[in-house]
Design a protein around this motif. Structure first.
Motif, PDB file in Angstrom:
ATOM      1  N   SER A  59       4.340  -1.204 -14.619  1.00 55.07           N
ATOM      2  CA  SER A  59       5.189  -0.119 -14.107  1.00 55.07           C
ATOM      3  C   SER A  59       4.373   1.104 -13.683  1.00 55.07           C
ATOM      4  CB  SER A  59       6.212   0.291 -15.165  1.00 55.07           C
ATOM      5  OG  SER A  59       5.538   0.717 -16.339  1.00 55.07           O
ATOM      6  N   ASP A  60       3.106   1.185 -14.080  1.00 55.47           N
ATOM      7  CA  ASP A  60       2.265   2.342 -13.757  1.00 55.47           C
ATOM      8  C   ASP A  60       1.244   2.067 -12.660  1.00 55.47           C
ATOM      9  OD1 ASP A  60       3.590   3.768 -15.672  1.00 55.47           O
ATOM     10  OD2 ASP A  60       2.031   3.566 -17.199  1.00 55.47           O
ATOM     11  N   THR A  61       1.377   0.969 -11.933  1.00 62.18           N
ATOM     12  CA  THR A  61       0.353   0.641 -10.944  1.00 62.18           C
ATOM     13  C   THR A  61       0.260   1.672  -9.827  1.00 62.18           C
ATOM     14  OG1 THR A  61       1.891  -0.812  -9.759  1.00 62.18           O
ATOM     15  CG2 THR A  61       0.408  -1.844 -11.372  1.00 62.18           C
ATOM     16  N   HIS A  66      -3.256   5.828  -7.314  1.00 68.17           N
ATOM     17  CA  HIS A  66      -3.544   7.248  -7.072  1.00 68.17           C
ATOM     18  C   HIS A  66      -4.854   7.650  -7.752  1.00 68.17           C
ATOM     19  CE1 HIS A  66      -2.524  11.429  -6.209  1.00 68.17           C
ATOM     20  NE2 HIS A  66      -2.966  11.697  -7.423  1.00 68.17           N
ATOM     21  N   GLY A  67      -5.059   7.211  -8.984  1.00 69.52           N
ATOM     22  CA  GLY A  67      -6.285   7.535  -9.707  1.00 69.52           C
ATOM     23  C   GLY A  67      -7.517   6.883  -9.099  1.00 69.52           C
ATOM     24  N   LEU A  68      -7.385   5.656  -8.628  1.00 68.41           N
ATOM     25  CA  LEU A  68      -8.519   4.955  -8.015  1.00 68.41           C
ATOM     26  C   LEU A  68      -8.898   5.558  -6.664  1.00 68.41           C
ATOM     27  CD1 LEU A  68      -7.567   1.257  -8.849  1.00 68.41           C
ATOM     28  CD2 LEU A  68      -9.405   2.609  -9.868  1.00 68.41           C
ATOM     29  N   ALA A  69      -7.950   6.235  -6.016  1.00 65.33           N
ATOM     30  CA  ALA A  69      -8.224   6.846  -4.719  1.00 65.33           C
ATOM     31  C   ALA A  69      -8.985   8.170  -4.847  1.00 65.33           C
ATOM     32  CB  ALA A  69      -6.916   7.082  -3.967  1.00 65.33           C
ATOM     33  N   ALA A  70      -9.154   8.659  -6.061  1.00 65.91           N
ATOM     34  CA  ALA A  70      -9.875   9.919  -6.267  1.00 65.91           C
ATOM     35  C   ALA A  70     -11.354   9.741  -5.913  1.00 65.91           C
ATOM     36  CB  ALA A  70      -9.749  10.366  -7.720  1.00 65.91           C
ATOM     37  N   LYS A  71     -12.008  10.862  -5.646  1.00 61.47           N
ATOM     38  CA  LYS A  71     -13.433  10.824  -5.301  1.00 61.47           C
ATOM     39  C   LYS A  71     -14.233  10.165  -6.422  1.00 61.47           C
ATOM     40  CE  LYS A  71     -16.931  13.802  -3.312  1.00 61.47           C
ATOM     41  NZ  LYS A  71     -17.244  15.173  -2.881  1.00 61.47           N
ATOM     42  N   ALA A  96      -5.594   5.374 -17.902  1.00 62.33           N
ATOM     43  CA  ALA A  96      -6.104   5.395 -16.533  1.00 62.33           C
ATOM     44  C   ALA A  96      -5.086   6.017 -15.587  1.00 62.33           C
ATOM     45  CB  ALA A  96      -6.431   3.968 -16.071  1.00 62.33           C
ATOM     46  N   SER A  97      -3.952   6.473 -16.128  1.00 63.13           N
ATOM     47  CA  SER A  97      -2.869   7.022 -15.313  1.00 63.13           C
ATOM     48  C   SER A  97      -2.962   8.547 -15.222  1.00 63.13           C
ATOM     49  CB  SER A  97      -1.514   6.643 -15.922  1.00 63.13           C
ATOM     50  OG  SER A  97      -0.483   7.358 -15.298  1.00 63.13           O
ATOM     51  N   PRO A  98      -3.238   9.083 -14.024  1.00 63.80           N
ATOM     52  CA  PRO A  98      -3.241  10.540 -13.895  1.00 63.80           C
ATOM     53  C   PRO A  98      -1.850  11.143 -14.097  1.00 63.80           C
ATOM     54  CG  PRO A  98      -3.578   9.505 -11.756  1.00 63.80           C
ATOM     55  CD  PRO A  98      -3.587   8.416 -12.778  1.00 63.80           C
ATOM     56  N   TYR A  99      -0.796  10.370 -13.856  1.00 62.43           N
ATOM     57  CA  TYR A  99       0.565  10.865 -14.051  1.00 62.43           C
ATOM     58  C   TYR A  99       0.840  11.088 -15.542  1.00 62.43           C
ATOM     59  CZ  TYR A  99       1.371   9.154  -9.251  1.00 62.43           C
ATOM     60  OH  TYR A  99       1.304   8.918  -7.906  1.00 62.43           O
ATOM     61  N   GLU A 100       0.417  10.147 -16.365  1.00 61.33           N
ATOM     62  CA  GLU A 100       0.614  10.282 -17.810  1.00 61.33           C
ATOM     63  C   GLU A 100      -0.205  11.441 -18.359  1.00 61.33           C
ATOM     64  OE1 GLU A 100       0.829   7.391 -21.723  1.00 61.33           O
ATOM     65  OE2 GLU A 100      -0.312   6.714 -19.991  1.00 61.33           O
ATOM     66  N   ALA A 101      -1.429  11.604 -17.850  1.00 58.08           N
ATOM     67  CA  ALA A 101      -2.271  12.727 -18.278  1.00 58.08           C
ATOM     68  C   ALA A 101      -1.619  14.047 -17.893  1.00 58.08           C
ATOM     69  CB  ALA A 101      -3.656  12.609 -17.648  1.00 58.08           C
ATOM     70  N   GLN A 102      -1.009  14.115 -16.715  1.00 55.38           N
ATOM     71  CA  GLN A 102      -0.325  15.333 -16.279  1.00 55.38           C
ATOM     72  C   GLN A 102       0.831  15.678 -17.202  1.00 55.38           C
ATOM     73  OE1 GLN A 102      -1.067  17.515 -13.756  1.00 55.38           O
ATOM     74  NE2 GLN A 102       0.599  18.739 -14.573  1.00 55.38           N
ATOM     75  N   ASP A 103       1.535  14.661 -17.690  1.00 53.62           N
ATOM     76  CA  ASP A 103       2.637  14.913 -18.618  1.00 53.62           C
ATOM     77  C   ASP A 103       2.132  15.600 -19.888  1.00 53.62           C
ATOM     78  OD1 ASP A 103       4.423  13.781 -16.867  1.00 53.62           O
ATOM     79  OD2 ASP A 103       4.491  11.835 -17.883  1.00 53.62           O
ATOM     80  N   TYR A 104       0.968  15.198 -20.385  1.00 53.47           N
ATOM     81  CA  TYR A 104       0.400  15.837 -21.571  1.00 53.47           C
ATOM     82  C   TYR A 104      -0.108  17.241 -21.255  1.00 53.47           C
ATOM     83  CZ  TYR A 104       0.770  11.758 -24.548  1.00 53.47           C
ATOM     84  OH  TYR A 104       1.264  10.727 -25.302  1.00 53.47           O
ATOM     85  N   CYS A 105      -0.581  17.464 -20.038  1.00 54.88           N
ATOM     86  CA  CYS A 105      -1.043  18.804 -19.639  1.00 54.88           C
ATOM     87  C   CYS A 105       0.115  19.789 -19.581  1.00 54.88           C
ATOM     88  CB  CYS A 105      -1.736  18.762 -18.276  1.00 54.88           C
ATOM     89  SG  CYS A 105      -3.348  18.001 -18.286  1.00 54.88           S
ATOM     90  N   ASP A 106       1.288  19.314 -19.202  1.00 55.03           N
ATOM     91  CA  ASP A 106       2.449  20.196 -19.070  1.00 55.03           C
ATOM     92  C   ASP A 106       2.831  20.842 -20.386  1.00 55.03           C
ATOM     93  OD1 ASP A 106       2.601  19.675 -16.383  1.00 55.03           O
ATOM     94  OD2 ASP A 106       4.190  18.180 -16.560  1.00 55.03           O
ATOM     95  N   GLY A 107       2.663  20.135 -21.497  1.00 53.75           N
ATOM     96  CA  GLY A 107       3.025  20.684 -22.801  1.00 53.75           C
ATOM     97  C   GLY A 107       2.096  21.797 -23.242  1.00 53.75           C
ATOM     98  N   VAL A 129      -4.732  -3.823 -10.574  1.00 55.61           N
ATOM     99  CA  VAL A 129      -3.889  -3.266  -9.514  1.00 55.61           C
ATOM    100  C   VAL A 129      -3.723  -4.275  -8.381  1.00 55.61           C
ATOM    101  CG1 VAL A 129      -3.798  -1.496  -7.713  1.00 55.61           C
ATOM    102  CG2 VAL A 129      -4.329  -0.856 -10.062  1.00 55.61           C
ATOM    103  N   ALA A 130      -4.798  -4.962  -8.001  1.00 55.28           N
ATOM    104  CA  ALA A 130      -4.718  -5.957  -6.923  1.00 55.28           C
ATOM    105  C   ALA A 130      -3.749  -7.083  -7.284  1.00 55.28           C
ATOM    106  CB  ALA A 130      -6.096  -6.519  -6.623  1.00 55.28           C
ATOM    107  N   GLU A 131      -3.695  -7.440  -8.553  1.00 56.23           N
ATOM    108  CA  GLU A 131      -2.827  -8.535  -8.980  1.00 56.23           C
ATOM    109  C   GLU A 131      -1.365  -8.105  -9.157  1.00 56.23           C
ATOM    110  OE1 GLU A 131      -2.364 -11.649 -12.722  1.00 56.23           O
ATOM    111  OE2 GLU A 131      -4.274 -10.617 -12.392  1.00 56.23           O
ATOM    112  N   HIS A 132      -1.126  -6.889  -9.649  1.00 56.88           N
ATOM    113  CA  HIS A 132       0.226  -6.515 -10.059  1.00 56.88           C
ATOM    114  C   HIS A 132       0.917  -5.451  -9.210  1.00 56.88           C
ATOM    115  CE1 HIS A 132      -0.070  -8.904 -13.680  1.00 56.88           C
ATOM    116  NE2 HIS A 132      -1.247  -8.367 -13.917  1.00 56.88           N
ATOM    117  N   HIS A 133       0.202  -4.742  -8.356  1.00 61.47           N
ATOM    118  CA  HIS A 133       0.840  -3.645  -7.619  1.00 61.47           C
ATOM    119  C   HIS A 133       1.674  -4.175  -6.466  1.00 61.47           C
ATOM    120  CE1 HIS A 133       1.560   0.325  -6.077  1.00 61.47           C
ATOM    121  NE2 HIS A 133       1.033   0.010  -4.906  1.00 61.47           N
ATOM    122  N   GLU A 134       2.902  -3.661  -6.351  1.00 61.76           N
ATOM    123  CA  GLU A 134       3.798  -3.980  -5.244  1.00 61.76           C
ATOM    124  C   GLU A 134       4.182  -2.663  -4.588  1.00 61.76           C
ATOM    125  OE1 GLU A 134       7.098  -6.189  -6.744  1.00 61.76           O
ATOM    126  OE2 GLU A 134       5.814  -7.753  -7.575  1.00 61.76           O
TER     127      GLU A 134
END
Length: 178
Positions: A59-61, A66-71, A96-107, A129-134
């Motif tokens: 569910s987090d692919t 997004h994280g793999l696309a970073a520099k 490895a999820s920048p979205y989950e890390a952002q949730d912790y930063c918000d607090g 990601v290659a195997e599971h991302h849709e």
């Protein structure tokens, strides 16, 4: 995948912080550890603070893409202060999820640090990601025309009114009559 977390203690540079803690490294495939001293240089020291599992979810692919696309693709380490002398931080999560890390930063109560992925972890996440991302197609929502009230310029038809709602106010509407 088990990931060892390396935390570095350095002396503070201001009078408000005696000590500064930072996550400085990861140890892929590490054994269990509980604040094992790795290296000490003067007042600075590095500890293998904990080993946590890096778990990837289907569910987090989108977040992984997004994280793999970073520099510099990174893992995120989340720590919480404990107040104890021997173990001042509790390592809560590695992700490895920048979205989950952002949730912790918000607090604002947790310390969230980025650490560059090693080539092995980077390849492991890419393969997952290659195997599971849709890719999800964007679908723009449209208003339901049947649920929209008809506007004829007189106001809301559900409210009965004797006159037009756009009329200018009369003196009797705004001030008491003397």
């Amino acid at each position: 995948m088990p990931i060892g977390i390396v935390l570095r203690r350095s002396p503070g540079v201001t009078r408000w912080a005696d000590v500064v803690w930072r996550a400085t490294g990861i140890l892929p495939g590490a054994d269990e550890a509980d604040w094992k001293l790795l290296r000490q240089e003067g007042e600075s020291a590095e500890y293998h603070a904990a080993t946590l599992p890096l778990t990837l979810y289907r569910s987090d692919t989108e977040a992984y893409v997004h994280g793999l696309a970073a520099k510099v693709p990174c893992l995120f380490v989340v720590c919480r202060e404990t107040g104890a002398k021997d173990r001042p931080l509790e390592v809560v999560l590695v992700t490895a999820s920048p979205y989950e890390a952002q949730d912790y930063c918000d607090g604002g109560e947790e310390l969230v640090e980025k650490i560059a992925m090693t080539p092995g972890i980077l390849n492991w996440v890419r393969a997952y990601v290659a195997e599971h991302h849709e890719e999800e197609a964007f679908v723009k929502r449209r208003r339901d025309k049947q649920r929209m009230p008809h506007q004829d310029g007189v106001g809301d038809p559900r409210i009965s009114q004797a006159t037009d709602v756009y009329r200018a106010p009369r003196r009797s509407d705004t001030e008491p009559v003397q």
